[in-house]
Design an enzyme around this catalytic site. Structure first.
Site, PDB file in Angstrom:
ATOM      1  N   ARG A  40      22.140  52.477  67.077  1.00  0.00           N
ATOM      2  CA  ARG A  40      22.414  51.847  65.839  1.00  0.00           C
ATOM      3  C   ARG A  40      24.056  51.738  65.654  1.00  0.00           C
ATOM      4  NH1 ARG A  40      17.464  52.427  64.135  1.00  0.00           N
ATOM      5  NH2 ARG A  40      16.754  51.030  62.207  1.00  0.00           N
ATOM      6  N   HIS A  52      16.393  47.317  75.630  1.00  0.00           N
ATOM      7  CA  HIS A  52      15.652  47.713  74.483  1.00  0.00           C
ATOM      8  C   HIS A  52      14.911  46.588  73.472  1.00  0.00           C
ATOM      9  CE1 HIS A  52      14.743  49.973  70.561  1.00  0.00           C
ATOM     10  NE2 HIS A  52      14.973  51.099  71.227  1.00  0.00           N
ATOM     11  N   GLU A  54      20.522  59.827  63.269  1.00  0.00           N
ATOM     12  CA  GLU A  54      19.906  61.155  64.093  1.00  0.00           C
ATOM     13  C   GLU A  54      20.453  62.365  63.693  1.00  0.00           C
ATOM     14  OE1 GLU A  54      20.820  58.255  65.515  1.00  0.00           O
ATOM     15  OE2 GLU A  54      19.010  57.483  65.994  1.00  0.00           O
ATOM     16  N   HIS A  59      21.370  50.997  73.103  1.00  0.00           N
ATOM     17  CA  HIS A  59      20.807  50.748  71.945  1.00  0.00           C
ATOM     18  C   HIS A  59      21.169  51.051  70.680  1.00  0.00           C
ATOM     19  CE1 HIS A  59      18.476  54.576  71.317  1.00  0.00           C
ATOM     20  NE2 HIS A  59      18.659  54.442  72.526  1.00  0.00           N
ATOM     21  N   GLU A 112      12.718  70.248  70.388  1.00  0.00           N
ATOM     22  CA  GLU A 112      14.066  70.132  70.598  1.00  0.00           C
ATOM     23  C   GLU A 112      15.107  70.093  69.285  1.00  0.00           C
ATOM     24  OE1 GLU A 112      15.984  65.709  71.343  1.00  0.00           O
ATOM     25  OE2 GLU A 112      15.373  66.398  73.379  1.00  0.00           O
ATOM     26  N   ASP A 155      14.996  63.857  66.592  1.00  0.00           N
ATOM     27  CA  ASP A 155      15.939  63.319  65.586  1.00  0.00           C
ATOM     28  C   ASP A 155      15.622  61.883  64.906  1.00  0.00           C
ATOM     29  OD1 ASP A 155      16.635  61.917  67.653  1.00  0.00           O
ATOM     30  OD2 ASP A 155      18.386  62.966  67.781  1.00  0.00           O
TER      31      ASP A 155
HETATM   32  C1  UD1 Z   1      14.683  54.662  67.306  1.00  0.00           C
HETATM   33  C2  UD1 Z   1      15.185  56.077  66.792  1.00  0.00           C
HETATM   34  C3  UD1 Z   1      16.337  56.380  67.738  1.00  0.00           C
HETATM   35  C4  UD1 Z   1      15.897  56.616  69.076  1.00  0.00           C
HETATM   36  C5  UD1 Z   1      15.442  55.207  69.432  1.00  0.00           C
HETATM   37  C6  UD1 Z   1      14.795  55.431  70.974  1.00  0.00           C
HETATM   38  C7  UD1 Z   1      15.353  55.983  64.520  1.00  0.00           C
HETATM   39  C8  UD1 Z   1      16.249  55.736  63.119  1.00  0.00           C
HETATM   40  N1  UD1 Z   1      15.807  55.534  65.365  1.00  0.00           N
HETATM   41  O1  UD1 Z   1      15.554  53.747  67.156  1.00  0.00           O
HETATM   42  O2  UD1 Z   1      16.804  57.759  67.277  1.00  0.00           O
HETATM   43  O3  UD1 Z   1      16.984  57.038  70.010  1.00  0.00           O
HETATM   44  O4  UD1 Z   1      14.412  54.881  68.726  1.00  0.00           O
HETATM   45  O5  UD1 Z   1      14.592  54.066  71.449  1.00  0.00           O
HETATM   46  O6  UD1 Z   1      14.481  56.822  64.441  1.00  0.00           O
HETATM   47  N2  UD1 Z   1      11.067  47.211  68.719  1.00  0.00           N
HETATM   48  C9  UD1 Z   1       9.883  46.344  69.195  1.00  0.00           C
HETATM   49  N3  UD1 Z   1       9.012  47.221  70.048  1.00  0.00           N
HETATM   50  C10 UD1 Z   1       9.296  48.542  70.317  1.00  0.00           C
HETATM   51  C11 UD1 Z   1      10.300  49.067  69.940  1.00  0.00           C
HETATM   52  C12 UD1 Z   1      11.198  48.608  68.960  1.00  0.00           C
HETATM   53  O7  UD1 Z   1       9.837  45.355  68.915  1.00  0.00           O
HETATM   54  O8  UD1 Z   1       8.264  49.124  70.944  1.00  0.00           O
HETATM   55  C13 UD1 Z   1      12.040  46.417  67.816  1.00  0.00           C
HETATM   56  C14 UD1 Z   1      11.454  46.262  66.519  1.00  0.00           C
HETATM   57  O9  UD1 Z   1      12.311  44.982  66.020  1.00  0.00           O
HETATM   58  C15 UD1 Z   1      12.167  47.400  65.722  1.00  0.00           C
HETATM   59  C16 UD1 Z   1      13.486  47.638  66.179  1.00  0.00           C
HETATM   60  O10 UD1 Z   1      13.339  47.504  67.716  1.00  0.00           O
HETATM   61  O11 UD1 Z   1      12.244  47.060  64.083  1.00  0.00           O
HETATM   62  C17 UD1 Z   1      14.218  48.737  66.193  1.00  0.00           C
HETATM   63  O12 UD1 Z   1      13.223  49.813  66.168  1.00  0.00           O
HETATM   64  P1  UD1 Z   1      13.638  51.377  65.286  1.00  0.00           P
HETATM   65  O13 UD1 Z   1      12.546  52.436  65.732  1.00  0.00           O
HETATM   66  O14 UD1 Z   1      13.742  50.897  64.043  1.00  0.00           O
HETATM   67  O15 UD1 Z   1      15.040  51.494  66.225  1.00  0.00           O
HETATM   68  P2  UD1 Z   1      15.527  52.222  67.405  1.00  0.00           P
HETATM   69  O16 UD1 Z   1      16.887  51.486  67.470  1.00  0.00           O
HETATM   70  O17 UD1 Z   1      14.790  51.841  68.428  1.00  0.00           O
HETATM   71  N1  UDP Z   2      13.615  54.877  79.500  1.00  0.00           N
HETATM   72  C1  UDP Z   2      12.386  54.203  80.148  1.00  0.00           C
HETATM   73  N2  UDP Z   2      12.439  53.109  80.328  1.00  0.00           N
HETATM   74  C2  UDP Z   2      13.429  52.342  80.111  1.00  0.00           C
HETATM   75  C3  UDP Z   2      14.547  52.764  79.449  1.00  0.00           C
HETATM   76  C4  UDP Z   2      14.533  54.278  79.445  1.00  0.00           C
HETATM   77  O1  UDP Z   2      11.205  54.923  80.316  1.00  0.00           O
HETATM   78  O2  UDP Z   2      13.366  51.122  80.419  1.00  0.00           O
HETATM   79  C5  UDP Z   2      13.295  56.420  79.094  1.00  0.00           C
HETATM   80  C6  UDP Z   2      14.399  57.489  80.016  1.00  0.00           C
HETATM   81  O3  UDP Z   2      14.383  57.841  81.022  1.00  0.00           O
HETATM   82  C7  UDP Z   2      14.581  58.531  78.724  1.00  0.00           C
HETATM   83  C8  UDP Z   2      14.035  57.630  77.559  1.00  0.00           C
HETATM   84  O4  UDP Z   2      13.287  56.704  77.807  1.00  0.00           O
HETATM   85  O5  UDP Z   2      13.530  59.477  79.027  1.00  0.00           O
HETATM   86  C9  UDP Z   2      15.161  57.405  76.675  1.00  0.00           C
HETATM   87  O6  UDP Z   2      14.544  56.582  75.496  1.00  0.00           O
HETATM   88  P1  UDP Z   2      15.601  55.803  74.486  1.00  0.00           P
HETATM   89  O7  UDP Z   2      16.833  55.456  75.636  1.00  0.00           O
HETATM   90  O8  UDP Z   2      14.790  54.744  73.977  1.00  0.00           O
HETATM   91  O9  UDP Z   2      15.946  56.968  73.516  1.00  0.00           O
HETATM   92  P2  UDP Z   2      17.087  57.984  73.475  1.00  0.00           P
HETATM   93  O10 UDP Z   2      17.212  58.901  74.574  1.00  0.00           O
HETATM   94  O11 UDP Z   2      18.526  57.405  73.196  1.00  0.00           O
HETATM   95  O12 UDP Z   2      16.620  58.851  72.214  1.00  0.00           O
END
Ligand code: UD1
Ligand code: UDP
Length: 368
Positions: free
Chosen positions: A210, A241, A131, A208, A117, A95
Site C-alpha cells: 500500500r 497481485h 502492517e 504490491h 511470526e 501483520d
Molecule cells: C494484504 C495485507 C498485506 C499483505 C498482502 C499480501 C492488509 C492491510 N494488507 O494487502 O499486509 O502483505 O495482503 O498480498 O491486511 N484482491 C482480489 N483477489 C484476491 C486478493 C486481492 O481481487 O485474491 C484485490 C481486491 O480488490 C482487494 C484488493 O486486491 O480489495 C486489495 O486486497 P487487500 O487484502 O485489501 O490488500 P493487499 O494489498 O492485498
Molecule cells: N507468492 C506466490 N505466488 C505469486 C507471488 C508470491 O505464491 O504469484 C508467494 C511468495 O512465495 C510468498 C508469498 O506469496 O511466500 C508472499 O505473498 P505477498 O507478496 O502477497 O505478501 P507479503 O509477503 O508481502 O506479505
C-alpha cells in the site's frame, strides 16, 4: 486442546498451512480453521495446494476494500465463530488487518491469542502501512509470541513482553518452502513454458505494498522497464497481485513490452520453482525476503526499510529503496559484476530449518 487458526491473505495462508496441517494430524488437538478470505482467489490457491478445507469461511473480500471495511467485517464475522467454538487458544499470523482484527475479537471473548511470526519491527508506524501498527497491537493482545528469530525475541523483550511467553521457533515459511521446493514440478503457464531459463536471465518481480502505491511504484516499474530495455538477455516475469490499483499501474508502465511478462498470480508451487530458476528477484514482499536466502537468490527490496535485517546481514537481501536510478544501478551491478552477484547468491538460512511448526505445537502443548 482446542486450537482455532485464523488467516485471510495469501502470505498468512502459506505460512500457516504447515502448522494447521500439524494441528490437524495431532491426536491430542481439536483443530478449527477459520478463514476470513480477506483475499479470495489468492487465498484459495493456497488452500487448494495444501489441501486445507476451512471449517468457517467469512468471505469478506470486496473489490478495492478499505482498511476499515476489512477490520469491521472480520471482527463482526469472527465473534459468532468464537462464541460457538469456544477454543482454548486462537492462532493468528503476522501483520495483516485479518491478524489484528481476529486478535482483537478473541480478546473481546477473553480467549488467549498465540501470535505466529511475532516481533518483527521497523519502528515506523507508516511503513509498512498498516502492517507495523497491526503487529505492534497484536503483540499487546497476544499471550504467546512465536518469534522467528532471536532478534525478534529481543524486540519483544524491549517492549515488556515476558521472556516465558516468547518462543523462538524459526519462520514457518521455511517449513512450507522446503515441503514445496522438494517436489518435482514442470511449469504449466504458457509464458513460463516458453522461456529458455538456460540461456536467458530471468528477474522475478512482485510489488504490491500500500505505501508504494503512486509515485514509488511508478519509480520501481520504470526502473524495471529500463532494465529490460538495456539488457537483451533479461526476461522479466511479474505475477501481478490482484489489487486493481497495482494491476492498472503495472499494465500502464510495463504492459505490451517484449521480454516483460505480466502474468496472473501463480500458485505457490510454480512460484517457488520460478524463484529457484531466476537470476535474481526484485520485490517489496516480506515473505520473499525470507524464502530467497534459502534458495540462494539475490533479492533487491524495493522499500525504504525492512523488518528483516537478518537477510540483509546474511548478504542475500539488499535494500534498494524506491528511487528509479538507485534501483536501476543496483540491478545493473548484479547483471554486470560477477563478484557482486556471487556475494549475494550464497544460500543461507537465517529464518529456520523447517521445524518451526513442530516447535509451535510443542509450546502450545506445554501451555494448554
Ligand atoms: C494484504 C495485507 C498485506 C499483505 C498482502 C499480501 C492488509 C492491510 N494488507 O494487502 O499486509 O502483505 O495482503 O498480498 O491486511 N484482491 C482480489 N483477489 C484476491 C486478493 C486481492 O481481487 O485474491 C484485490 C481486491 O480488490 C482487494 C484488493 O486486491 O480489495 C486489495 O486486497 P487487500 O487484502 O485489501 O490488500 P493487499 O494489498 O492485498
Ligand atoms: N507468492 C506466490 N505466488 C505469486 C507471488 C508470491 O505464491 O504469484 C508467494 C511468495 O512465495 C510468498 C508469498 O506469496 O511466500 C508472499 O505473498 P505477498 O507478496 O502477497 O505478501 P507479503 O509477503 O508481502 O506479505
Amino acid at each position: 486442546m482446542k486450537v482455532m487458526s485464523v488467516f485471510g491473505t495469501r502470505p498468512e495462508a502459506i505460512k500457516m498451512a504447515p502448522l494447521v496441517r500439524k494441528l490437524q494430524e495431532a491426536p491430542d488437538v481439536e483443530s478449527v480453521l477459520c478463514v476470513t478470505a480477506q483475499h479470495r482467489e489468492m487465498l484459495d490457491q493456497v488452500l487448494e495446494l495444501f489441501e486445507l478445507v476451512p471449517d468457517y469461511d467469512l468471505n469478506i473480500m470486496k473489490p478495492n476494500q478499505t482498511l476499515s471495511m476489512i477490520t469491521a467485517n472480520v471482527i463482526r464475522g469472527i465473534e459468532e465463530v468464537l462464541v460457538r467454538e469456544k477454543p482454548d487458544v486462537v492462532l493468528v499470523h503476522g501483520d495483516t488487518s485479518t491478524t489484528f482484527a481476529s486478535a482483537l475479537a478473541a480478546f473481546y471473548q477473553q480467549i488467549p491469542v498465540g501470535h505466529v511470526e511475532a516481533g518483527l519491527r521497523t519502528y515506523d508506524p507508516y511503513s509498512p502501512f498498516p502492517e507495523e501498527m497491526n503487529r505492534v497491537l497484536t503483540s499487546d493482545i497476544a499471550a504467546m509470541h512465536f518469534a522467528p528469530t532471536e532478534r525478534n525475541r529481543q524486540n519483544l523483550l524491549r517492549e515488556g513482553i515476558r521472556f516465558e511467553d516468547i518462543f523462538v521457533t524459526g519462520n514457518t515459511v521455511i517449513d512450507a518452502l522446503l515441503e514445496v521446493a522438494g517436489k518435482p514440478y514442470e511449469f504449466e503457464d504458457d509464458a513460463l513454458k516458453n522461456i529458455d531459463f538456460a540461456s536467458r536471465r530471468v528477474i522475478t518481480v512482485t510489488c504490491h505494498r500500500r505505501e508504494n502505491l503512486g509515485e514509488y511504484m511508478e519509480n520501481i516499474f520504470t526502473a524495471i522497464r529500463d532494465l529490460a530495455d538495456r539488457f537483451e538477455d533479461v526476461e522479466i516475469v511479474y505475477p501481478v497481485h490482484l489489487n486493481p490499483k497495482v494491476r492498472e499501474e503495472a499494465g500502464r508502465i510495463l504492459g505490451s513490452r517484449e521480454r516483460i511478462h505480466l502474468i496472473d498470480p501463480l500458485s505457490y508451487q510454480p512460484f517457488v520453482n520460478l524463484m529457484a530458476k531466476s537470476y535474481f528477484i526484485i520485490t517489496d514482499s516480506g515473505g520473499m525476503q525470507e524464502e530467497a536466502p534459502s534458495l540462494g537468490k539475490p533479492v533487491l527490496v524495493v522499500r525504504r526499510e525492512t523488518e528483516r535485517p537478518e537477510a540483509v546481514e546474511a548478504g542475500t537481501v539488499r535494500l534498494a529503496g524506491v528511487e528509479r536510478d538507485h534501483i536501476y544501478q543496483i540491478a545493473e551491478s548484479l547483471l554486470t559484476d560477477p563478484a557482486y552477484y556471487a556475494n549475494m547468491a550464497e544460500a543461507v538460512n537465517p529464518y529456520g530449518d523447517g521445524q518451526a511448526s513442530e516447535r509451535i505445537l510443542t509450546a502450545l502443548r506445554n501451555r494448554f
